[in-house]
Motif scaffolding. Structure first.
Motif, PDB file in Angstrom:
ATOM      1  N   GLY A  28       0.792  -1.223   0.000  1.00  0.00           N
ATOM      2  CA  GLY A  28       0.000   0.000   0.000  1.00  0.00           C
ATOM      3  C   GLY A  28       0.827   1.276   0.000  1.00  0.00           C
ATOM      4  O   GLY A  28       0.303   2.375   0.169  1.00  0.00           O
ATOM      5  N   VAL A  29       2.144   1.131  -0.180  1.00  0.00           N
ATOM      6  CA  VAL A  29       3.030   2.293  -0.240  1.00  0.00           C
ATOM      7  C   VAL A  29       2.930   2.954  -1.613  1.00  0.00           C
ATOM      8  O   VAL A  29       2.905   4.169  -1.726  1.00  0.00           O
ATOM      9  CB  VAL A  29       4.487   1.887   0.064  1.00  0.00           C
ATOM     10  CG1 VAL A  29       5.435   3.062  -0.104  1.00  0.00           C
ATOM     11  CG2 VAL A  29       4.592   1.308   1.471  1.00  0.00           C
ATOM     12  N   PHE A  30       2.889   2.120  -2.656  1.00  0.00           N
ATOM     13  CA  PHE A  30       2.718   2.603  -4.021  1.00  0.00           C
ATOM     14  C   PHE A  30       1.281   2.355  -4.437  1.00  0.00           C
ATOM     15  O   PHE A  30       0.666   1.377  -4.021  1.00  0.00           O
ATOM     16  CB  PHE A  30       3.640   1.875  -5.000  1.00  0.00           C
ATOM     17  CG  PHE A  30       5.113   2.053  -4.736  1.00  0.00           C
ATOM     18  CD1 PHE A  30       5.610   3.183  -4.107  1.00  0.00           C
ATOM     19  CD2 PHE A  30       6.009   1.086  -5.138  1.00  0.00           C
ATOM     20  CE1 PHE A  30       6.964   3.342  -3.879  1.00  0.00           C
ATOM     21  CE2 PHE A  30       7.362   1.232  -4.916  1.00  0.00           C
ATOM     22  CZ  PHE A  30       7.847   2.362  -4.289  1.00  0.00           C
ATOM     23  N   ARG A  31       0.770   3.232  -5.275  1.00  0.00           N
ATOM     24  CA  ARG A  31      -0.596   3.045  -5.751  1.00  0.00           C
ATOM     25  C   ARG A  31      -0.665   1.838  -6.674  1.00  0.00           C
ATOM     26  O   ARG A  31       0.322   1.465  -7.315  1.00  0.00           O
ATOM     27  CB  ARG A  31      -1.105   4.297  -6.462  1.00  0.00           C
ATOM     28  CG  ARG A  31      -0.423   4.609  -7.769  1.00  0.00           C
ATOM     29  CD  ARG A  31      -0.959   5.935  -8.337  1.00  0.00           C
ATOM     30  NE  ARG A  31      -0.365   6.253  -9.609  1.00  0.00           N
ATOM     31  CZ  ARG A  31      -0.878   5.882 -10.778  1.00  0.00           C
ATOM     32  NH1 ARG A  31      -1.989   5.188 -10.841  1.00  0.00           N
ATOM     33  NH2 ARG A  31      -0.288   6.218 -11.903  1.00  0.00           N
ATOM     34  N   ALA A  32      -1.828   1.222  -6.727  1.00  0.00           N
ATOM     35  CA  ALA A  32      -2.024   0.075  -7.613  1.00  0.00           C
ATOM     36  C   ALA A  32      -2.031   0.549  -9.058  1.00  0.00           C
ATOM     37  O   ALA A  32      -2.688   1.536  -9.384  1.00  0.00           O
ATOM     38  CB  ALA A  32      -3.331  -0.629  -7.286  1.00  0.00           C
ATOM     39  N   MET A  33      -1.265  -0.134  -9.871  1.00  0.00           N
ATOM     40  CA  MET A  33      -1.233   0.170 -11.301  1.00  0.00           C
ATOM     41  C   MET A  33      -0.662  -1.027 -12.026  1.00  0.00           C
ATOM     42  O   MET A  33      -0.172  -1.957 -11.406  1.00  0.00           O
ATOM     43  CB  MET A  33      -0.428   1.447 -11.587  1.00  0.00           C
ATOM     44  CG  MET A  33       1.045   1.362 -11.287  1.00  0.00           C
ATOM     45  SD  MET A  33       1.982   2.889 -11.568  1.00  0.00           S
ATOM     46  CE  MET A  33       1.799   3.143 -13.307  1.00  0.00           C
ATOM     47  N   SER A  34      -0.726  -0.997 -13.319  1.00  0.00           N
ATOM     48  CA  SER A  34      -0.169  -2.074 -14.139  1.00  0.00           C
ATOM     49  C   SER A  34       1.335  -2.166 -13.884  1.00  0.00           C
ATOM     50  O   SER A  34       2.057  -1.172 -14.040  1.00  0.00           O
ATOM     51  CB  SER A  34      -0.436  -1.767 -15.614  1.00  0.00           C
ATOM     52  OG  SER A  34       0.449  -2.472 -16.444  1.00  0.00           O
ATOM     53  N   LEU A  35       1.797  -3.353 -13.485  1.00  0.00           N
ATOM     54  CA  LEU A  35       3.225  -3.537 -13.225  1.00  0.00           C
ATOM     55  C   LEU A  35       4.070  -3.292 -14.476  1.00  0.00           C
ATOM     56  O   LEU A  35       5.071  -2.573 -14.398  1.00  0.00           O
ATOM     57  CB  LEU A  35       3.492  -4.920 -12.636  1.00  0.00           C
ATOM     58  CG  LEU A  35       4.940  -5.193 -12.224  1.00  0.00           C
ATOM     59  CD1 LEU A  35       5.415  -4.193 -11.173  1.00  0.00           C
ATOM     60  CD2 LEU A  35       5.077  -6.613 -11.713  1.00  0.00           C
ATOM     61  N   PRO A  36       3.689  -3.834 -15.644  1.00  0.00           N
ATOM     62  CA  PRO A  36       4.498  -3.541 -16.840  1.00  0.00           C
ATOM     63  C   PRO A  36       4.569  -2.038 -17.144  1.00  0.00           C
ATOM     64  O   PRO A  36       5.614  -1.538 -17.548  1.00  0.00           O
ATOM     65  CB  PRO A  36       3.780  -4.301 -17.957  1.00  0.00           C
ATOM     66  CG  PRO A  36       3.063  -5.410 -17.260  1.00  0.00           C
ATOM     67  CD  PRO A  36       2.640  -4.834 -15.929  1.00  0.00           C
ATOM     68  N   ALA A  37       3.475  -1.326 -16.931  1.00  0.00           N
ATOM     69  CA  ALA A  37       3.485   0.119 -17.178  1.00  0.00           C
ATOM     70  C   ALA A  37       4.399   0.826 -16.181  1.00  0.00           C
ATOM     71  O   ALA A  37       5.192   1.697 -16.559  1.00  0.00           O
ATOM     72  CB  ALA A  37       2.071   0.684 -17.084  1.00  0.00           C
ATOM     73  N   ALA A  38       4.322   0.445 -14.905  1.00  0.00           N
ATOM     74  CA  ALA A  38       5.169   1.063 -13.883  1.00  0.00           C
ATOM     75  C   ALA A  38       6.647   0.820 -14.175  1.00  0.00           C
ATOM     76  O   ALA A  38       7.468   1.739 -14.089  1.00  0.00           O
ATOM     77  CB  ALA A  38       4.803   0.521 -12.503  1.00  0.00           C
ATOM     78  N   VAL A  39       6.989  -0.402 -14.548  1.00  0.00           N
ATOM     79  CA  VAL A  39       8.378  -0.737 -14.879  1.00  0.00           C
ATOM     80  C   VAL A  39       8.849   0.093 -16.070  1.00  0.00           C
ATOM     81  O   VAL A  39       9.936   0.676 -16.048  1.00  0.00           O
ATOM     82  CB  VAL A  39       8.536  -2.249 -15.164  1.00  0.00           C
ATOM     83  CG1 VAL A  39       9.905  -2.556 -15.765  1.00  0.00           C
ATOM     84  CG2 VAL A  39       8.316  -3.050 -13.889  1.00  0.00           C
ATOM     85  N   ALA A  40       8.043   0.163 -17.104  1.00  0.00           N
ATOM     86  CA  ALA A  40       8.421   0.926 -18.307  1.00  0.00           C
ATOM     87  C   ALA A  40       8.618   2.399 -17.990  1.00  0.00           C
ATOM     88  O   ALA A  40       9.574   3.029 -18.459  1.00  0.00           O
ATOM     89  CB  ALA A  40       7.360   0.747 -19.390  1.00  0.00           C
ATOM     90  N   ILE A  41       7.726   2.970 -17.186  1.00  0.00           N
ATOM     91  CA  ILE A  41       7.830   4.392 -16.833  1.00  0.00           C
ATOM     92  C   ILE A  41       9.115   4.655 -16.056  1.00  0.00           C
ATOM     93  O   ILE A  41       9.871   5.580 -16.380  1.00  0.00           O
ATOM     94  CB  ILE A  41       6.592   4.839 -16.024  1.00  0.00           C
ATOM     95  CG1 ILE A  41       5.356   4.851 -16.932  1.00  0.00           C
ATOM     96  CG2 ILE A  41       6.821   6.206 -15.383  1.00  0.00           C
ATOM     97  CD1 ILE A  41       4.036   4.943 -16.175  1.00  0.00           C
ATOM     98  N   VAL A  42       9.379   3.856 -15.037  1.00  0.00           N
ATOM     99  CA  VAL A  42      10.584   4.050 -14.228  1.00  0.00           C
ATOM    100  C   VAL A  42      11.841   3.864 -15.072  1.00  0.00           C
ATOM    101  O   VAL A  42      12.761   4.697 -15.033  1.00  0.00           O
ATOM    102  CB  VAL A  42      10.596   3.101 -13.007  1.00  0.00           C
ATOM    103  CG1 VAL A  42      11.932   3.157 -12.287  1.00  0.00           C
ATOM    104  CG2 VAL A  42       9.456   3.447 -12.053  1.00  0.00           C
ATOM    105  N   GLU A  43      11.895   2.805 -15.856  1.00  0.00           N
ATOM    106  CA  GLU A  43      13.075   2.568 -16.697  1.00  0.00           C
ATOM    107  C   GLU A  43      13.316   3.717 -17.669  1.00  0.00           C
ATOM    108  O   GLU A  43      14.450   4.151 -17.855  1.00  0.00           O
ATOM    109  CB  GLU A  43      12.920   1.275 -17.485  1.00  0.00           C
ATOM    110  CG  GLU A  43      13.181   0.037 -16.696  1.00  0.00           C
ATOM    111  CD  GLU A  43      13.200  -1.187 -17.580  1.00  0.00           C
ATOM    112  OE1 GLU A  43      12.359  -1.295 -18.497  1.00  0.00           O
ATOM    113  OE2 GLU A  43      14.078  -2.040 -17.354  1.00  0.00           O
ATOM    114  N   ASN A  44      12.268   4.188 -18.305  1.00  0.00           N
ATOM    115  CA  ASN A  44      12.427   5.262 -19.288  1.00  0.00           C
ATOM    116  C   ASN A  44      12.831   6.580 -18.645  1.00  0.00           C
ATOM    117  O   ASN A  44      13.621   7.330 -19.220  1.00  0.00           O
ATOM    118  CB  ASN A  44      11.156   5.415 -20.119  1.00  0.00           C
ATOM    119  CG  ASN A  44      11.055   4.326 -21.158  1.00  0.00           C
ATOM    120  OD1 ASN A  44      11.854   4.260 -22.070  1.00  0.00           O
ATOM    121  ND2 ASN A  44      10.090   3.433 -20.988  1.00  0.00           N
TER     122      ASN A  44
END
Length: 84
Positions: free
Chosen positions: A34-50
């Protein structure tokens, strides 16, 4: 600098499981706790990496790029988007 792995394959074509395991684990744990909001894991990974790739691109464009300010802003941007 190269955006290719040791085998010459562009990093954007590298297998996701291997190269993003730690990031996926951090994001998954944060979402489950519950520290990070729920979202698509692939989308979160892509956003952070980019976002992190911006620092590499900045140095490639200008060797004297202000990475201190850029990385501070990237980290702030990522956490503001992820935190609940």
């Amino acid at each position: 600098m190269s955006h290719r792995g040791p085998d010459g394959v562009p990093l954007y074509l590298a297998t996701e499981d291997e190269d993003t395991a730690l990031l996926r684990a951090i994001l998954t744990s944060g979402m489950e706790a519950g520290v990070f909001r729920a979202m698509s894991l692939p989308a979160a990974v892509a956003i952070v990496e980019n976002m992190l790739d911006l620092a590499i691109t900045a140095v490639q464009r200008r060797i004297d790029a202000d990475l201190d300010t850029l990385t501070r802003e990237i980290v702030d941007f990522i956490f503001r988007g992820l935190l609940v």
